[in-house]
Structure formats: structure tokens, C-alpha cells
Design a protein around this motif. Structure first.
Motif, short mmCIF file in Angstrom:
data_model
loop_
_atom_site.label_atom_id
_atom_site.label_comp_id
_atom_site.label_asym_id
_atom_site.label_seq_id
_atom_site.Cartn_x
_atom_site.Cartn_y
_atom_site.Cartn_z
N UNK A 1 46.49 11.94 9.07
CA UNK A 1 46.76 11.35 10.36
C UNK A 1 46.89 12.68 11.35
N UNK A 2 47.35 13.59 10.77
CA UNK A 2 47.46 14.70 11.53
C UNK A 2 46.05 15.51 12.08
N UNK B 1 43.49 13.41 12.38
CA UNK B 1 42.97 12.34 13.61
C UNK B 1 43.67 12.32 14.86
N UNK B 2 44.87 12.80 14.98
CA UNK B 2 45.77 12.98 15.94
C UNK B 2 45.16 14.32 16.90
N UNK C 1 49.69 6.93 15.69
CA UNK C 1 48.85 6.83 14.27
C UNK C 1 50.03 7.00 13.34
N UNK C 2 51.17 6.77 13.48
CA UNK C 2 52.48 6.96 12.50
C UNK C 2 53.07 5.66 12.27
N UNK C 3 53.21 4.93 11.20
CA UNK C 3 53.46 3.67 11.21
C UNK C 3 55.31 3.70 10.98
N UNK D 1 43.37 1.05 15.31
CA UNK D 1 44.34 1.30 14.52
C UNK D 1 44.60 0.38 13.56
N UNK D 2 45.26 0.69 12.43
CA UNK D 2 45.56 -0.11 11.33
C UNK D 2 46.61 -1.45 12.00
N UNK D 3 47.28 -1.37 12.54
CA UNK D 3 48.18 -2.42 13.24
C UNK D 3 47.61 -2.90 14.40
N UNK E 1 37.59 6.66 16.84
CA UNK E 1 38.69 7.18 15.84
C UNK E 1 39.35 5.84 15.15
N UNK F 1 39.79 4.26 20.21
CA UNK F 1 40.90 4.13 19.13
C UNK F 1 41.03 2.92 18.55
N UNK G 1 53.46 22.42 11.00
CA UNK G 1 54.88 21.92 11.41
C UNK G 1 56.04 22.81 11.28
N UNK H 1 41.93 4.37 12.20
CA UNK H 1 42.89 4.65 11.32
C UNK H 1 43.12 3.65 10.63
N UNK H 2 42.51 3.50 9.27
CA UNK H 2 42.89 2.41 8.42
C UNK H 2 42.61 1.09 9.14
N UNK I 1 45.43 14.06 20.81
CA UNK I 1 47.00 13.86 21.01
C UNK I 1 47.83 14.80 20.54
N UNK I 2 47.36 15.55 19.73
CA UNK I 2 48.21 16.63 19.18
C UNK I 2 47.44 18.01 19.27
#
Ligand SMILES: Nc1ncnc2c1ncn2[C@@H]1O[C@H](COP(=O)(O)OP(=O)(O)O)[C@@H](O)[C@H]1O
Ligand SMILES: [Mg+2]
Lengths: 367, 278
Positions: free
Chosen positions: B49-50, B52-53, A364-366, B93-95, B168, B91, B15, B170-171, B58-59
Motif C-alpha cells: 500500500x505504501x 502504491x501510494x 488505499x487503507x481499509x 480500489x478494492x472497495x 494503479x 485509480x 514512517x 489495489x486488490x 499521494x504520499x
């Protein structure tokens, strides 16, 4: 139960990298196969004189069980003693040493054999010319071409010069060649009287039993020819194994470096996708299988390539009628396959460690 | 089991420690029922992002819990999380994040394999999904040969493959032009409406409001009231309506912007950005 073959896809998706990796590993494995093959070919030729000899039993100085890098000396009178024994059809002495043949053009390391004309120690085949007369020598044809001599030329060995009377064949290997002169000439050149190096014996009854009788009677060592050949091969093998092992290990290390680096580079380039796979719920065990299968495909393709190349090389070598013959054996293919498997497994270790560390949350991190 | 597919309670993520400590998510409560699309918006660094993870297993949260179909994810041993992600979540994802060496079909099959569907069955299911999204002629194409919209449709097929409870995203529209973005939005909406999945989307894209049942504004790790929001007329992004936000008065109305540059651009020629009120 068929799953998408991700490891194989990953390997072949990057055509150029896959090709370079497979070629690199393939050539390294080929080195092992070729070395093995050259060695096997050489071993076959090393014992050629013994293997083609018509003798059933070879008698040598007590405790001597070969010819390579050894010297044997026994009393010539033993020949008569042996001839009189039961079960013996004939006994012929030979003189033998390893010496060098010199022509104006080159030199060649050679077994030089002095035999009694009409006896059993001489060249089994004469491919050209005739057996040696007084002061003459018979050479193996491939040594003759290396020395640049033909029939009628002069060659020196045993401290004197000889005229080439004829050629024999199949008695040159990567270590040495073989040359024949008359027993009396040999003895005169070396100034020996009343001694021989070996006695070649023909047996009428089973060779093992006759050999034992000879040992009992004369106190010398007597071995049936196949056994003497095995001992001789062992002697040469023992002397060459270490260097062979070093070269094999060096070649496998090259294969390891290529597999390891290719796989690691590919894994690094795919870390993002590894994160994606983990995020989607791929277990580390499955990811490990993917990396291992990629390594296995690479090693397998390289193995296939190296076998094809090795047979091609063997064919070229035999056509070129060179002193080096390559014998690709099933045993050496199996050995190389095991080596390739081990190399693939070890090469996968670093990529596996890297893959295990990837955090799925990174997707999720770009970057 | 109630109708809530995913629920977060007093969810917290910190964090680091001491001076460098960051409270990225601060005691968030969230429930998304089946068939619902929740859109989470907020400035960058707000904790989207945090969040969503953590929702996607995932987190690990610092405290609080995430319940999926009644199971508390925080209590599951690490070893069970991958299976949970594979079977209960989809899931997007943006990319796109497709696997580059696999074909479109294999990308979807890969997800099916993870949930234990293999061989011909996985092939048929993947093919049906992709054909359903109009990708029948792209099955054997690798991602590099697909357009952005096609890639995202493959990704959505992959996300839906194992019939997850929750999607879920993300963008999901950020890398797509507006027409294709709209189409992708519609597919996500359908997954909720027609198949009863819960969809959580994190995005800057205000157009996604059209398909969302709820819009949540995240800032500094906490949800804010949505009526404090305005749309930057220049870039179309959602911004907060408060004194620190760059803003500009024009014809008795206050406009808010995500940057001073946008404000200056607007001020130079407001009529260019204001829809005709004729
Ligand atoms: N792994 C991390 N370690 C330390 N700080 C982090 C980490 N991930 C995110 N943060 C911090 O948490 C805050 C929220 O980040 P993030 O969830 O990425 O926000 P958003 O997605 O809304 O941009 C930011 O201040 C960010 O710097
Ligand atoms: Mg973010």
C-alpha cells in the motif's frame, strides 16, 4: 462549464437528514420572518389613532413628540390662541393617558382619550352603538371581546366606572388598545382644569408652515401629522428593537446550529469519499465549493420553506381576526435571506476545516 | 521520452522516528513500460500500500524518486499534485470507492470534470465509456443499486476517463467472485494492450498472474526473486518458499501454506487439494 453538482447530490442523497435539516432551519427562519412580520404589523397599528385622525397638525407640550409612554400637558387657553391664527381652520383639545381598562373578566392596557363631542379627537368610525354620552365610553371591538363586555356593560378606568356606549375598530395592537370618553368626564375623573394633553389642528394652508407659526406663537411643539406619526413609530421601535434583535439573533443561532450540525454529521459520514475525491485529484478549493454549495442549497430550501410558511401564517392570522397581524415585507425577506446566507457560511466552517485535513492516501487503507 | 511510463528509483519510505521507526519501503527500483501489466504480490505489511501510494503521488517518499512520463513527482510542488493525479493516473480500489450520492454516469463525469472536461462533452464521454463496458442500462443508477462487478466496471470507466498514462489498482478483484474477477482482470489487461497504458496491480489474487506481464514479490519493503514463490493449494494465495513458511511433504513434493491451519487442512486430506495428475 457545467459540472456534476456534488454538493446538491450529497444533500439530497440522504433524504431524511436533508428533510430534517431543511425543516429545522426553515422553522428557525420562519421565527425571524414571523417576528419581523408581527413587529411590522404592530408598528402599523401602533400609530393607527394618529394615522386615521382628521387632524393636520398635532400640538403637544414643548419637546414632546409622541404619545407612547409619554405625557404631555399644555394650557387649555392655547386652544383659543391657535384658533385665532391665520391658516388654522379648527383646533380641538384632547386629554390622554395610558391606563388600564378593567372588566370583571380581564384587563387591557389602553390609550384613554378624552375628546370634545363634535371635535376631531374622537373615534373616526363607530362600528356599533353610538359615541359616548356623559359617563359613557367607546371601546375598540377586539378589546371589548377580550374584556368580555358588550354595549351597556360597565368598564372601569381613570379611577371610575363607565358604561359602554359603542365600539370602534382597528385601534388595538399587541401593546395596547384605545378607548374614548368625553373631555369633561376625563377632566373631572382626573381632577384637572384648564389643561389639555394635545391639540388637534386643522390647517387651511400647508401644514409645515402653519406648524412653525404655532410653535413661534405659543412656544409649544407642533408637528404635521405624518411627522408626528413617524416620531411616535420611532419611539415604539426604539423601545422594541433590542428585544427584537435578541429574538432574531436567537432564531438565527438555532438555524446556525441546525445547519452546522447537519452539515458536520454529513461530512463526517462522507470523510472516506472526501479522501477518494482528493485521491482522484480534487483540489481543496473545489471540495470547499462542494461543502459550501451543500450549505447554500440547505439554506436556500429552508428559506423558500420559511417564506411559504410565513405567508401561510399571515393568512391564518388575518382570518382569525386576531390582534396580531403579520406583515411579511420584502425588506424582512431580504434581511432573513442575508441572515440565512451568513448562517450557511458559518455553519460550513467546521466541515470545511475537517475536509481540508483529510489525507488522500487513506483511500488505499481499509477501515 | 522513452517507453517507460512510470519509474521508481531507490524509493524509500520511513514512517516514524527512533524506536517506532518503520522502513515500509526500502530502496525499490521499478520500471513499467507502456502496454505492460505489472502485478505486485506480497504478504500483508510488506509495504504494498505504501508503495502504491507513493507511485500515485499521494504520499511523499522519504527519499528516491518517482518519475511519471519523465516528470519527477517528488519535485512537484504540493499544489500541482492533484492535477497530476486527475490527468495522469487512473485509480482502481478494492472497495470500488464510488461516490455514493452520484449516479454511475456522474461518477465518471466527476473524474472528467477534474481534468477540465465539463458539460455535454463530459456526459458524452462518460456515457460512451460506460456503454463500452455494457453498462448502458445502468447510467442513472446510484452505486447502492449496482452489483459488485458493475461497480468495479464503473470504477474502471472512471479510471480510464481522462486517458491516464498509468493505472494503479489495489486488490481490484478481492471483493468479487471469480468469474467477475476474471472479467475485471481482462478489462485491465485490455487497457494496457489496446490503449497502451501501464497497469500496476497490487493483489493477493494469484489468478491475476494470467494477465500480468511481470509478477513482483514484495517482502519487508523489498522485491524478492519470484521463483521463491509457491501457491498455497488450500487458499490459492501466493506464499514464499522458505523454511519458516508452514509447509508439508507429500508424495515427494513440498507444499507451502499461508497459515498452519491451511497446512493441517491439507494434511488431513491432500488429494482434495491436489489437481488430478492422471
Ligand atoms: N502511516 C503509517 N504510519 C506508520 N506506519 C505505517 C503507516 N503506513 C504503513 N505503515 C507500516 O508500514 C508497513 C507497510 O505497510 P503497508 O504498506 O500497509 O503494507 P501492505 O499494504 O503490504 O499490507 C507496515 O509495517 C505498516 O505498519
Ligand atoms: Mg495494504
Amino acid at each position: 462549464m457545467k459540472r456534476v453538482p456534488v454538493g446538491r447530490r450529497n444533500l439530497f442523497a440522504e433524504r431524511r437528514r436533508a428533510l430534517l435539516g431543511v425543516a429545522g432551519v426553515g422553522v428557525a427562519l420562519l421565527m425571524v420572518l414571523a417576528l419581523d412580520g408581527i413587529f411590522a404589523g404592530a408598528m402599523k397599528r401602533v400609530t393607527a389613532y394618529i394615522d386615521t385622525s382628521p387632524a393636520d397638525i398635532i400640538v403637544s407640550q414643548r419637546g414632546v413628540k409622541g404619545m407612547h409612554m409619554t405625557s404631555s400637558s399644555l394650557p387649555l387657553s392655547a386652544v383659543e390662541d391657535i384658533r385665532r391664527m391665520k391658516g388654522v381652520s379648527r383646533a380641538d383639545p384632547i386629554l390622554f393617558e395610558t391606563n388600564s381598562l378593567k372588566s370583571p373578566k380581564a384587563r387591557a392596557l389602553s390609550y384613554v382619550i378624552g375628546y370634545v363631542p363634535g371635535g376631531r379627537g374622537g373615534p373616526v368610525t363607530i362600528t356599533k352603538g353610538r359615541p359616548p354620552g356623559p359617563g359613557e365610553i367607546v371601546l375598540d371591538e377586539s378589546a371589548a371581546s377580550k374584556l368580555g363586555v358588550s354595549i351597556g356593560s360597565d368598564v372601569s378606568t381613570l379611577g371610575r366606572s363607565w358604561k359602554v356606549s359603542g365600539f370602534t375598530g382597528g385601534l388595538t395592537n399587541i401593546v395596547n388598545t384605545t378607548a374614548f370618553v368625553r373631555f369633561d368626564d376625563y377632566a373631572a375623573a382626573r381632577g384637572t382644569t384648564g389643561t389639555a394633553s394635545y391639540i388637534l389642528v386643522g390647517a387651511e394652508s400647508p401644514a409645515g408652515a402653519v406648524a412653525r407659526e404655532i410653535e413661534k406663537e405659543t412656544g409649544l411643539t407642533a408637528l404635521p401629522r405624518p411627522e408626528f406619526s413617524r416620531e411616535e413609530a420611532k419611539l415604539v421601535r426604539d423601545m422594541s428593537t433590542q428585544i427584537m434583535q435578541i429574538m432574531t439573533i436567537a432564531a438565527l443561532l438555532i438555524a446556525l446550529a441546525v445547519i452546522g450540525l447537519t452539515l458536520y454529521a454529513d461530512t463526517l459520514a462522507r470523510l472516506r469519499e472526501v479522501g477518494v475525491m482528493k485521491a482522484l485529484g480534487t483540489r481543496t478549493r473545489r471540495l470547499a465549493l462542494i461543502v459550501l454549495s451543500q450549505a447554500a442549497w440547505m439554506a436556500g430550501a429552508a428559506m423558500a420553506l420559511s417564506i411559504v410558511l410565513a405567508f401561510a401564517l399571515a393568512a391564518v392570522m388575518s382570518r382569525a381576526a386576531s390582534n396580531i397581524s403579520i406583515e411579511v415585507t420584502a425588506v424582512s425577506i431580504a434581511r432573513v435571506a442575508i441572515g440565512a446566507g451568513v448562517v450557511a457560511a458559518i455553519g460550513a466552517v467546521a466541515p470545511l476545516a475537517r475536509v481540508a485535513r483529510v489525507d488522500p492516501a487513506t483511500v488505499f487503507r481499509r477501515q | 521520452m522513452d517507453d517507460v511510463a512510470i519509474r521508481a528509483e531507490r524509493l524509500e519510505k520511513v514512517f516514524g522516528e527512533g524506536d517506532v521507526q518503520v522502513r515500509a519501503v526500502r530502496g525499490i527500483d521499478l520500471e513499467v513500460v507502456r502496454g505492460q501489466v505489472a502485478l505486485i504480490m506480497g504478504p500483508s505489511g510488506s509495504g504494498k500500500t505504501t508503495l502504491l501510494s507513493m507511485l500515485g503521488a499521494m504520499l511523499r517518499p522519504t527519499s528516491g524518486k518517482v518519475e511519471l512520463d519523465g516528470v519527477d513527482l517528488a519535485r512537484l510542488p504540493e499544489s500541482r499534485l492533484p492535477d497530476f493525479r486527475a490527468t495522469r493516473f487512473g485509480f482502481v480500489f478494492q472497495d470500488f470507492n464510488l461516490l455514493s450520492s452520484l449516479s454511475a454516469l456522474e461518477n465518471v463525469q466527476f473524474a472528467l470534470n477534474l481534468a477540465g472536461t465539463t458539460g455535454r462533452k463530459s456526459r458524452e464521454r462518460a456515457e460512451a465509456l460506460l456503454r463500452g463496458f455494457g453498462l448502458g442500462h445502468r447510467l442513472s443508477f446510484r452505486p447502492e443499486k449496482l452489483s459488485g462487478g458493475e461497480k468495479q466496471r464503473v470504477a474502471i470507466s472512471r479510471a480510464l476517463a481522462n486517458e491516464p498514462s498509468v493505472i494503479l489498482a489495489d486488490e481490484p478483484t478481492a471483493n468479487l467472485d471469480s468469474k467477475i474477477g476474471h472479467e475485471i482482470a481482462r478489462l485491465l489487461r485490455n487497457a494496457a494492450t489496446e490503449e497502451g497504458r501501464s497497469v500496476v496491480i497490487v493483489s493477493h489474487d494469484t489468478r491475476l498472474k494470467d494477465i500480468a506481464d511481470r509478477v513482483l514479490w514484495l517482502e519487508d519493503g523489498e522485491f524478492r526473486e519470484i521463483n521463491e514463490m509457491a501457491v498455497d493449494p488450500v487458499c490459492g494465495m501466493a506464499v514464499e518458499r522458505k523454511p519458516e513458511t508452514p509447509h508439508y511433504q507429500y508424495e515427494g513434493q513440498t507444499y507451502y501454506f499461508c497459515s498452519p491451519e491451511d497446512r493441517d487442512e491439507f494434511a488431513a486430506e491432500p488429494t482434495k487439494f491436489i489437481p488430478d495428475r492422471g
